[in-house]
Motif scaffolding. Structure first.
Motif, PDB file in Angstrom:
ATOM      1  N   VAL A   1      38.738  82.392  33.839  1.00 26.87           N
ATOM      2  CA  VAL A   1      39.230  81.229  34.579  1.00 26.87           C
ATOM      3  C   VAL A   1      40.521  80.719  33.941  1.00 26.87           C
ATOM      4  N   ALA A   2      40.558  80.657  32.627  1.00 26.77           N
ATOM      5  CA  ALA A   2      41.767  80.195  31.934  1.00 26.77           C
ATOM      6  C   ALA A   2      42.957  81.092  32.270  1.00 26.77           C
ATOM      7  N   GLU A   3      42.747  82.389  32.275  1.00 26.61           N
ATOM      8  CA  GLU A   3      43.826  83.321  32.619  1.00 26.61           C
ATOM      9  C   GLU A   3      44.279  83.135  34.066  1.00 26.61           C
ATOM     10  N   LEU A   4      43.324  82.998  34.980  1.00 26.25           N
ATOM     11  CA  LEU A   4      43.654  82.857  36.398  1.00 26.25           C
ATOM     12  C   LEU A   4      44.393  81.548  36.680  1.00 26.25           C
TER      13      LEU A   4
ATOM     14  N   PRO B   1      48.268  82.742  52.228  1.00 29.73           N
ATOM     15  CA  PRO B   1      48.248  84.152  51.830  1.00 29.73           C
ATOM     16  C   PRO B   1      48.206  84.374  50.323  1.00 29.73           C
ATOM     17  N   THR B   2      48.448  83.320  49.529  1.00 31.36           N
ATOM     18  CA  THR B   2      48.475  83.508  48.079  1.00 31.36           C
ATOM     19  C   THR B   2      47.359  82.765  47.348  1.00 31.36           C
ATOM     20  N   VAL B   3      46.436  82.177  48.083  1.00 27.82           N
ATOM     21  CA  VAL B   3      45.353  81.418  47.451  1.00 27.82           C
ATOM     22  C   VAL B   3      44.076  82.249  47.426  1.00 27.82           C
ATOM     23  N   VAL B   4      43.395  82.176  46.285  1.00 28.01           N
ATOM     24  CA  VAL B   4      42.109  82.845  46.086  1.00 28.01           C
ATOM     25  C   VAL B   4      41.091  81.767  45.704  1.00 28.01           C
ATOM     26  N   GLY B   5      39.866  81.954  46.136  1.00 29.09           N
ATOM     27  CA  GLY B   5      38.795  81.050  45.748  1.00 29.09           C
ATOM     28  C   GLY B   5      37.835  81.752  44.804  1.00 29.09           C
ATOM     29  N   LEU B   6      37.187  80.968  43.962  1.00 28.71           N
ATOM     30  CA  LEU B   6      36.222  81.480  42.991  1.00 28.71           C
ATOM     31  C   LEU B   6      35.046  80.514  42.927  1.00 28.71           C
ATOM     32  N   VAL B   7      33.841  81.036  43.093  1.00 29.80           N
ATOM     33  CA  VAL B   7      32.639  80.225  42.932  1.00 29.80           C
ATOM     34  C   VAL B   7      32.380  80.073  41.439  1.00 29.80           C
TER      35      VAL B   7
ATOM     36  N   ALA C   1      43.720  92.654  43.983  1.00 34.28           N
ATOM     37  CA  ALA C   1      42.422  92.952  43.356  1.00 34.28           C
ATOM     38  C   ALA C   1      41.400  91.847  43.616  1.00 34.28           C
ATOM     39  N   LEU C   2      41.806  90.609  43.446  1.00 34.01           N
ATOM     40  CA  LEU C   2      40.866  89.500  43.600  1.00 34.01           C
ATOM     41  C   LEU C   2      40.400  89.335  45.040  1.00 34.01           C
ATOM     42  N   THR C   3      41.304  89.541  45.987  1.00 31.68           N
ATOM     43  CA  THR C   3      40.909  89.351  47.385  1.00 31.68           C
ATOM     44  C   THR C   3      40.025  90.481  47.894  1.00 31.68           C
ATOM     45  N   HIS C   4      39.950  91.578  47.160  1.00 39.52           N
ATOM     46  CA  HIS C   4      39.069  92.680  47.545  1.00 39.52           C
ATOM     47  C   HIS C   4      37.858  92.822  46.620  1.00 39.52           C
ATOM     48  N   ALA C   5      37.730  91.918  45.653  1.00 40.67           N
ATOM     49  CA  ALA C   5      36.656  92.025  44.655  1.00 40.67           C
ATOM     50  C   ALA C   5      35.294  91.613  45.199  1.00 40.67           C
ATOM     51  N   GLY C   6      35.256  90.779  46.224  1.00 38.65           N
ATOM     52  CA  GLY C   6      33.988  90.241  46.708  1.00 38.65           C
ATOM     53  C   GLY C   6      33.559  89.068  45.836  1.00 38.65           C
ATOM     54  N   LEU C   7      32.406  88.515  46.185  1.00 37.02           N
ATOM     55  CA  LEU C   7      31.930  87.332  45.455  1.00 37.02           C
ATOM     56  C   LEU C   7      31.749  87.639  43.989  1.00 37.02           C
ATOM     57  N   PRO C   8      32.136  86.696  43.133  1.00 39.86           N
ATOM     58  CA  PRO C   8      32.356  85.272  43.372  1.00 39.86           C
ATOM     59  C   PRO C   8      33.747  84.914  43.877  1.00 39.86           C
ATOM     60  N   PHE C   9      34.601  85.902  44.159  1.00 39.65           N
ATOM     61  CA  PHE C   9      35.928  85.629  44.692  1.00 39.65           C
ATOM     62  C   PHE C   9      35.886  85.692  46.212  1.00 39.65           C
ATOM     63  N   TYR C  10      36.752  84.922  46.848  1.00 37.53           N
ATOM     64  CA  TYR C  10      36.890  84.962  48.298  1.00 37.53           C
ATOM     65  C   TYR C  10      38.324  84.566  48.650  1.00 37.53           C
ATOM     66  N   ARG C  11      38.710  84.836  49.878  1.00 37.53           N
ATOM     67  CA  ARG C  11      40.090  84.572  50.308  1.00 37.53           C
ATOM     68  C   ARG C  11      40.104  83.529  51.412  1.00 37.53           C
ATOM     69  N   PRO C  12      40.492  82.301  51.096  1.00 42.51           N
ATOM     70  CA  PRO C  12      40.603  81.291  52.149  1.00 42.51           C
ATOM     71  C   PRO C  12      41.680  81.705  53.158  1.00 42.51           C
ATOM     72  N   PRO C  13      41.472  81.422  54.430  1.00 42.65           N
ATOM     73  CA  PRO C  13      42.431  81.864  55.448  1.00 42.65           C
ATOM     74  C   PRO C  13      43.686  81.005  55.552  1.00 42.65           C
ATOM     75  N   TRP C  14      43.749  79.896  54.857  1.00 43.47           N
ATOM     76  CA  TRP C  14      44.843  78.954  55.058  1.00 43.47           C
ATOM     77  C   TRP C  14      46.077  79.217  54.206  1.00 43.47           C
TER      78      TRP C  14
ATOM     79  N   LEU D   1      36.604  76.869  42.999  1.00 42.95           N
ATOM     80  CA  LEU D   1      37.940  76.651  42.469  1.00 42.95           C
ATOM     81  C   LEU D   1      38.903  77.477  43.303  1.00 42.95           C
ATOM     82  N   THR D   2      39.987  76.868  43.741  1.00 44.55           N
ATOM     83  CA  THR D   2      41.039  77.640  44.400  1.00 44.55           C
ATOM     84  C   THR D   2      42.279  77.616  43.524  1.00 44.55           C
ATOM     85  N   PHE D   3      43.028  78.708  43.580  1.00 46.22           N
ATOM     86  CA  PHE D   3      44.215  78.884  42.741  1.00 46.22           C
ATOM     87  C   PHE D   3      45.113  79.920  43.394  1.00 46.22           C
TER      88      PHE D   3
END
Length: 139
Positions: free
Chosen positions: A112-115, A96-102, A81-94, A70-72
């Motif tokens: 997930v609802a909050e995010l 600067p404000t999008v975060v990914g979550l497995v 915080a999310l971009t430095h949390a590590g998996l299941p979060f990750y930072r897509p390079p495309w 899921l990207t958001f």
């Protein structure tokens, strides 16, 4: 080439239940997976990262297994915080404000609802954010 996998229907249903109450949000098929938008801005997108198809998740992790992601959008301290949390979060390079979550069996759907709601707040016009707040929508 293998057929592109789509997210499981139960995952799409759970996300639709989260996004349904958000003013003027709508669901549509994306180039892969399903996305939720407000006006013309995508605030959540679920897809399957798999071999044979471009995937920021796979590029970052090297994980060859198909994974539902899921990207958001996020902002401020939450983005940091999310971009430095590590998996299941990750930072897509495309973006600067999008975060990914497995998304997997260990996913915290309340989180997930909050995010997703915060992502909506990042993308929606302020009039719609005020409407959400006035209706007592998710914080």
């Amino acid at each position: 080439m293998t057929r592109r996998l789509e997210p499981a229907p139960d995952v799409v249903r759970r996300l639709a239940a989260i996004t349904g109450p958000l003013p003027d949000s709508y669901e549509e098929d994306a180039w892969t997976g399903v996305r939720w938008r407000v006006r013309k801005k995508t605030f959540a997108h679920v897809m399957v990262a798999q071999e044979g198809y471009e995937s920021a998740y796979r590029d970052i992790t090297g994980d060859p297994e198909p994974r539902t992601v899921l990207t958001f959008h996020a902002a401020g301290d939450e983005l940091l915080a999310l971009t430095h949390a590590g998996l299941p979060f990750y930072r897509p390079p495309w973006s600067p404000t999008v975060v990914g979550l497995v998304l997997d069996e260990g996913t915290d759907w309340d989180e997930v609802a909050e995010l997703v709601t915060e992502s909506y707040r990042c993308c929606a016009p302020q009039r719609l954010v005020r409407q959400l707040d006035a209706a007592g929508g998710p914080d």
